[in-house]
Enzyme design. Structure first.
Site, PDB file in Angstrom:
ATOM      1  N   SER A 252      -9.536  -2.947  -6.428  1.00 43.94           N
ATOM      2  CA  SER A 252      -9.756  -3.317  -5.030  1.00 43.94           C
ATOM      3  C   SER A 252     -11.230  -3.188  -4.683  1.00 43.94           C
ATOM      4  O   SER A 252     -11.968  -2.421  -5.318  1.00 43.94           O
ATOM      5  CB  SER A 252      -8.935  -2.408  -4.116  1.00 43.94           C
ATOM      6  OG  SER A 252      -9.171  -2.752  -2.765  1.00 43.94           O
ATOM      7  N   HIS A 253     -11.639  -3.957  -3.667  1.00 43.16           N
ATOM      8  CA  HIS A 253     -12.991  -3.847  -3.109  1.00 43.16           C
ATOM      9  C   HIS A 253     -12.900  -3.417  -1.638  1.00 43.16           C
ATOM     10  O   HIS A 253     -13.899  -3.426  -0.935  1.00 43.16           O
ATOM     11  CB  HIS A 253     -13.732  -5.186  -3.229  1.00 43.16           C
ATOM     12  CG  HIS A 253     -14.027  -5.570  -4.651  1.00 43.16           C
ATOM     13  ND1 HIS A 253     -15.288  -5.457  -5.213  1.00 43.16           N
ATOM     14  CD2 HIS A 253     -13.234  -6.035  -5.643  1.00 43.16           C
ATOM     15  CE1 HIS A 253     -15.241  -5.863  -6.467  1.00 43.16           C
ATOM     16  NE2 HIS A 253     -14.000  -6.214  -6.754  1.00 43.16           N
TER      17      HIS A 253
ATOM     18  N   LYS B 196      -8.442   0.821   1.517  1.00 40.71           N
ATOM     19  CA  LYS B 196      -7.364   0.788   0.523  1.00 40.71           C
ATOM     20  C   LYS B 196      -7.707   1.696  -0.669  1.00 40.71           C
ATOM     21  O   LYS B 196      -6.854   2.447  -1.151  1.00 40.71           O
ATOM     22  CB  LYS B 196      -7.222  -0.661   0.035  1.00 40.71           C
ATOM     23  CG  LYS B 196      -5.874  -1.011  -0.496  1.00 40.71           C
ATOM     24  CD  LYS B 196      -5.809  -2.475  -0.882  1.00 40.71           C
ATOM     25  CE  LYS B 196      -5.369  -3.373   0.246  1.00 40.71           C
ATOM     26  NZ  LYS B 196      -5.015  -4.721  -0.233  1.00 40.71           N
TER      27      LYS B 196
ATOM     28  N   ASP C 235      -1.254  -5.254  -3.143  1.00 42.83           N
ATOM     29  CA  ASP C 235      -1.342  -6.388  -2.230  1.00 42.83           C
ATOM     30  C   ASP C 235      -0.417  -6.054  -1.081  1.00 42.83           C
ATOM     31  O   ASP C 235       0.749  -5.711  -1.288  1.00 42.83           O
ATOM     32  CB  ASP C 235      -0.937  -7.714  -2.882  1.00 42.83           C
ATOM     33  CG  ASP C 235      -1.458  -8.883  -2.039  1.00 42.83           C
ATOM     34  OD1 ASP C 235      -2.688  -8.955  -1.828  1.00 42.83           O
ATOM     35  OD2 ASP C 235      -0.657  -9.692  -1.573  1.00 42.83           O
ATOM     36  N   SER C 236      -0.977  -6.088   0.116  1.00 41.55           N
ATOM     37  CA  SER C 236      -0.183  -5.651   1.249  1.00 41.55           C
ATOM     38  C   SER C 236      -0.472  -6.518   2.446  1.00 41.55           C
ATOM     39  O   SER C 236      -1.472  -7.234   2.490  1.00 41.55           O
ATOM     40  CB  SER C 236      -0.478  -4.184   1.560  1.00 41.55           C
ATOM     41  OG  SER C 236      -1.866  -3.963   1.578  1.00 41.55           O
TER      42      SER C 236
ATOM     43  N   TYR D 218      -4.495  -3.320  10.448  1.00 40.78           N
ATOM     44  CA  TYR D 218      -3.625  -3.507  11.613  1.00 40.78           C
ATOM     45  C   TYR D 218      -2.974  -2.199  12.088  1.00 40.78           C
ATOM     46  O   TYR D 218      -2.124  -2.215  12.977  1.00 40.78           O
ATOM     47  CB  TYR D 218      -2.529  -4.531  11.284  1.00 40.78           C
ATOM     48  CG  TYR D 218      -3.067  -5.910  10.974  1.00 40.78           C
ATOM     49  CD1 TYR D 218      -3.272  -6.839  11.987  1.00 40.78           C
ATOM     50  CD2 TYR D 218      -3.376  -6.293   9.668  1.00 40.78           C
ATOM     51  CE1 TYR D 218      -3.768  -8.115  11.714  1.00 40.78           C
ATOM     52  CE2 TYR D 218      -3.881  -7.555   9.381  1.00 40.78           C
ATOM     53  CZ  TYR D 218      -4.071  -8.463  10.409  1.00 40.78           C
ATOM     54  OH  TYR D 218      -4.568  -9.713  10.136  1.00 40.78           O
ATOM     55  N   ASP D 219      -3.368  -1.068  11.499  1.00 44.41           N
ATOM     56  CA  ASP D 219      -2.739   0.221  11.823  1.00 44.41           C
ATOM     57  C   ASP D 219      -2.641   0.527  13.325  1.00 44.41           C
ATOM     58  O   ASP D 219      -1.618   1.037  13.784  1.00 44.41           O
ATOM     59  CB  ASP D 219      -3.475   1.375  11.120  1.00 44.41           C
ATOM     60  CG  ASP D 219      -3.131   1.469   9.634  1.00 44.41           C
ATOM     61  OD1 ASP D 219      -2.314   0.659   9.171  1.00 44.41           O
ATOM     62  OD2 ASP D 219      -3.683   2.346   8.946  1.00 44.41           O
TER      63      ASP D 219
ATOM     64  N   ARG E 292       2.451   1.719   1.775  1.00 44.45           N
ATOM     65  CA  ARG E 292       1.733   1.986   0.523  1.00 44.45           C
ATOM     66  C   ARG E 292       2.231   3.282  -0.112  1.00 44.45           C
ATOM     67  O   ARG E 292       2.420   3.363  -1.324  1.00 44.45           O
ATOM     68  CB  ARG E 292       0.231   2.051   0.802  1.00 44.45           C
ATOM     69  CG  ARG E 292      -0.631   2.064  -0.456  1.00 44.45           C
ATOM     70  CD  ARG E 292      -2.086   1.765  -0.154  1.00 44.45           C
ATOM     71  NE  ARG E 292      -2.245   0.381   0.287  1.00 44.45           N
ATOM     72  CZ  ARG E 292      -2.609   0.030   1.534  1.00 44.45           C
ATOM     73  NH1 ARG E 292      -2.855   0.937   2.444  1.00 44.45           N
ATOM     74  NH2 ARG E 292      -2.726  -1.245   1.850  1.00 44.45           N
TER      75      ARG E 292
END
Length: 212
Positions: free
Chosen positions: A15-16, A20, A76-77, A164-165, A198
């Site tokens: 991931s970048h 995350k 991926d979420s 979006y938390d 997650r």
């Protein structure tokens, strides 16, 4: 068929995305891996051409495993809004644009809900979905999915978390993910079960690939 176990050692988080990477690092902490991110290794980001969370997680994990010759874990979420036909879904990051402006993305969702006349709680149902894919350089992979159901609140609340938390209030809770500590979302607070999508995907991954 049993799942392939992951031996302790170096592991790439494919991931970048800083938020995350931080969350996956926290979840991996108890297992003693030497974790390095794809951005630290300067690995190229593959184009996410999949049409499901599973496909995109696999694309990212395999690209990182191949480029680094190390096992790689990708996530991926996305945020899925029922009244919007499951959007933004796999396009959740794209809705935030090149500047990763999630305030704009949350506003877009609210505007679309308003114009669809989604005023009642039942019309504001949403879920977070995460798929973790672990890939090895030899091409083997393992995939695990986690979901959490809830409701969209407006205006956004809380500055913890990312994405979006702040507009997501999980069922059975008064606060949004943006108002919760990562310990709470991971299920570490008072040994409660994993709450976030997650953390739920990670729990299944850990049970099958890291433990026992």
């Amino acid at each position: 068929m049993g799942h392939r176990k992951l031996d302790p050692g170096r592991l790439v988080v494919a991931s970048h995305n800083k938020g995350k990477i931080r969350e996956i690092n926290e979840l991996l902490q108890p297992y003693g891996f030497d974790v390095v991110s794809a951005s630290e290794l300067d690995l190229p980001e593959p184009e996410e051409t999949g049409v499901t969370f599973e496909e995109n997680a696999a694309l990212k994990a395999h690209a990182a495993a191949k480029a680094s010759q190390l096992p790689a874990l990708a996530d991926d979420s996305g945020f899925c809004v029922e009244a919007l036909g499951g959007d933004p879904g796999i396009y959740s990051a794209r809705w935030a644009g090149p500047d990763k402006d999630f305030a704009m993305a949350m506003r877009t969702i609210e505007e679309k809900l308003q114009s669809a006349g989604a005023g009642s709680a039942a019309q504001r149902r949403s879920s977070f979905v995460a798929v973790l894919c672990l890939a090895w350089p030899d091409g083997h992979d393992e995939s695990f999915r986690g979901e959490v159901e809830g409701e969209i609140v407006w205006p956004p609340r809380g500055t913890q978390g990312f994405g979006y938390d702040p507009v997501f209030r999980p069922d059975g809770h008064e606060r949004t993910f943006g108002e919760m500590s990562s310990e709470e979302k991971h299920g570490w607070a008072k040994d409660k079960p994993a709450l976030s999508h997650r953390a739920r995907a990670f729990q299944t991954f850990a049970a099958n690939c890291l433990e026992g």
